[in-house]
Design a protein around this motif. Structure first.
Motif, PDB file in Angstrom:
ATOM      1  N   ARG A 124       0.802  -1.390   0.295  1.00 35.62           N
ATOM      2  CA  ARG A 124      -0.144  -0.210   0.449  1.00 35.62           C
ATOM      3  C   ARG A 124       0.882   1.263  -0.038  1.00 35.62           C
ATOM      4  O   ARG A 124       0.425   1.935  -0.794  1.00 35.62           O
ATOM      5  CB  ARG A 124      -0.466   0.223   1.171  1.00 35.62           C
ATOM      6  CG  ARG A 124      -2.135  -0.699   1.554  1.00 35.62           C
ATOM      7  CD  ARG A 124      -2.775  -0.624   1.958  1.00 35.62           C
ATOM      8  NE  ARG A 124      -3.702  -2.362   2.206  1.00 35.62           N
ATOM      9  CZ  ARG A 124      -5.176  -1.617   1.521  1.00 35.62           C
ATOM     10  NH1 ARG A 124      -5.237  -0.392   1.227  1.00 35.62           N
ATOM     11  NH2 ARG A 124      -6.040  -2.590   1.366  1.00 35.62           N
ATOM     12  N   ARG A 162       7.690  -7.104  -5.678  1.00 40.24           N
ATOM     13  CA  ARG A 162       7.401  -8.030  -4.642  1.00 40.24           C
ATOM     14  C   ARG A 162       9.067  -8.607  -4.232  1.00 40.24           C
ATOM     15  O   ARG A 162       9.685  -9.288  -3.251  1.00 40.24           O
ATOM     16  CB  ARG A 162       7.228  -9.137  -6.162  1.00 40.24           C
ATOM     17  CG  ARG A 162       5.793  -9.107  -6.420  1.00 40.24           C
ATOM     18  CD  ARG A 162       4.263  -9.765  -6.528  1.00 40.24           C
ATOM     19  NE  ARG A 162       4.288 -10.431  -4.708  1.00 40.24           N
ATOM     20  CZ  ARG A 162       3.507 -10.020  -3.847  1.00 40.24           C
ATOM     21  NH1 ARG A 162       2.973  -9.251  -4.464  1.00 40.24           N
ATOM     22  NH2 ARG A 162       3.116 -10.474  -2.764  1.00 40.24           N
ATOM     23  N   ARG A 182      -9.879  -8.213  -7.139  1.00 37.79           N
ATOM     24  CA  ARG A 182      -8.784  -8.209  -6.586  1.00 37.79           C
ATOM     25  C   ARG A 182      -8.199  -9.647  -6.350  1.00 37.79           C
ATOM     26  O   ARG A 182      -6.802  -9.808  -6.107  1.00 37.79           O
ATOM     27  CB  ARG A 182      -8.790  -7.139  -5.398  1.00 37.79           C
ATOM     28  CG  ARG A 182      -7.978  -5.756  -5.149  1.00 37.79           C
ATOM     29  CD  ARG A 182      -8.604  -5.498  -4.109  1.00 37.79           C
ATOM     30  NE  ARG A 182      -7.363  -5.339  -3.198  1.00 37.79           N
ATOM     31  CZ  ARG A 182      -7.302  -5.556  -1.504  1.00 37.79           C
ATOM     32  NH1 ARG A 182      -8.608  -4.291  -1.416  1.00 37.79           N
ATOM     33  NH2 ARG A 182      -6.548  -5.535  -0.903  1.00 37.79           N
TER      34      ARG A 182
HETATM   35  O1   DC Z   1      -3.989  -6.589   3.490  1.00 37.80           O
HETATM   36  P1   DC Z   1      -3.720  -5.399   2.064  1.00 37.80           P
HETATM   37  O2   DC Z   1      -5.415  -5.270   1.624  1.00 37.80           O
HETATM   38  O3   DC Z   1      -3.759  -4.094   3.068  1.00 37.80           O
HETATM   39  O4   DC Z   1      -3.420  -6.054   0.143  1.00 37.80           O
HETATM   40  C1   DC Z   1      -3.306  -4.651  -0.369  1.00 37.80           C
HETATM   41  C2   DC Z   1      -2.670  -5.505  -1.569  1.00 37.80           C
HETATM   42  O5   DC Z   1      -1.062  -5.687  -0.990  1.00 37.80           O
HETATM   43  C3   DC Z   1      -3.888  -6.506  -1.759  1.00 37.80           C
HETATM   44  O6   DC Z   1      -3.843  -6.137  -3.454  1.00 37.80           O
HETATM   45  C4   DC Z   1      -2.524  -7.813  -2.013  1.00 37.80           C
HETATM   46  C5   DC Z   1      -1.459  -6.341  -1.983  1.00 37.80           C
HETATM   47  N1   DC Z   1      -0.372  -8.361  -1.048  1.00 37.80           N
HETATM   48  C6   DC Z   1       0.072  -8.795  -1.500  1.00 37.80           C
HETATM   49  O7   DC Z   1       0.423  -8.927  -2.940  1.00 37.80           O
HETATM   50  N2   DC Z   1       1.205  -9.168  -0.526  1.00 37.80           N
HETATM   51  C7   DC Z   1       1.830  -9.564   0.040  1.00 37.80           C
HETATM   52  N3   DC Z   1       1.967  -9.987   1.302  1.00 37.80           N
HETATM   53  C8   DC Z   1       0.549  -8.270   1.253  1.00 37.80           C
HETATM   54  C9   DC Z   1      -0.639  -7.856   0.211  1.00 37.80           C
END
Ligand code: DC
Length: 275
Positions: free
Chosen positions: A85, A154, A225
């Motif tokens: 985020r 990532r 999503r």
């Molecule tokens: O859990 P959240 O809604 O705060 O996550 C925000 C975004 O980040 C959501 O699109 C998934 C992604 N995310 C991810 O890809 N890998 C993670 N370890 C945590 C969140």
């Protein structure tokens, strides 16, 4: 994804606790811990490294229950979604062209995202400035799946999360890839799930959007999503084979935390007994 009639399931091939160096301040040769240390109501023995991962789609209540589980057991709590985020907020607020992945990645790397562990829950900073107030805004929520699908970003986040795991070896960490990619050897893995309509209803209530967003629209957003999170090439949302699956639609928040705590204490006791 494993399913079960009781809606919770222990995997067949549990792995060993993650090997992490204990900080200098901890005893070099702790006496053998007893299973009694894992009894209900007490915190876990404070010299024992333990990584607990909680993954699952949006709206399953992961953050809330992960934080409460950490509090009950006396562990640190990591919200990895906050890191993605924060990256999305940086992209929007700095006016980065979403097609310019190189610029976005180098900006996020330069921001040195980190948490203030003195706060409860820990808050996130970019360029040493708190950014927590921004990361749950609607535009950030809309843009974050795109950002979280960028492989270079990532890789950076995964590296950072592993460093955090080494610095905070007694950790409850929640996200999408914590048990599958970041901490594959975690002692305990959970996967939380729930029907999209249930998650959509919760999201609306949580954000106080009852008067502005209808259930069908929120449900569509959540399913979209999920699709992006599940279908990306890098670190997709998957249920680890050795995760305990909990359907959070069947329990209230307290009930989910109780289940997580019970499973954790059982697992820790069996690891201690196996030593
Ligand atoms: O859990 P959240 O809604 O705060 O996550 C925000 C975004 O980040 C959501 O699109 C998934 C992604 N995310 C991810 O890809 N890998 C993670 N370890 C945590 C969140």
């Amino acid at each position: 994804m494993p399913t079960s009639s009781t809606k919770t399931q222990q995997a067949q091939t549990p792995r060993q606790a993650v090997e992490v160096k204990t900080p200098d301040s901890q005893p070099q040769e702790p006496s053998k811990p007893s299973a009694a240390g894992a009894c209900a109501g007490s915190q876990l023995p404070n010299y024992q490294p333990v990584i607990i991962t909680i993954d699952g789609p949006a709206g399953t209540g992961k953050s809330t229950v992960a934080r409460q589980l950490a509090l009950r057991l006396g562990l640190d709590f990591l919200d990895t979604g906050a890191m993605y985020r924060a990256a999305a907020a940086i992209m929007i607020d700095r006016g980065i062209d979403p097609d310019d992945i190189g610029e976005l990645v180098s900006l996020v790397l330069g921001a040195d995202l980190h948490f203030d562990w003195q706060q409860d829950p820990p808050t996130i900073l970019a360029w040493d400035t708190p950014i927590d107030h921004r990361i749950r805004d609607e535009d950030v929520t809309k843009g974050v799946s795109f950002v979280a699908a960028i492989p270079e970003l990532r890789h950076h986040m995964v590296r950072k999360q592993r460093v955090i795991g080494a610095q905070h070896p007694r950790l409850v960490t929640e996200g999408r890839d914590q048990g599958s990619v970041v901490f594959p050897d975690a002692a305990i893995k959970f996967y939380l799930d729930a029907d999209p309509a249930v998650r959509a209803k919760r999201r609306i209530e949580q954000l106080g959007l009852e008067d502005t967003v209808d259930l069908g629209e929120m449900c569509e957003r959540i399913v979209r999503r999920d699709e992006i999170d599940s279908n990306r090439a890098d670190g997709p949302l998957v249920c680890p084979d050795d995760a305990i699956v909990i359907d959070t639609a069947l329990h209230d928040v307290e009930g989910v935390i109780n289940l997580l705590e019970e499973h954790t204490r059982e697992r820790i006791a069996s690891l201690l007994n196996a030593d």
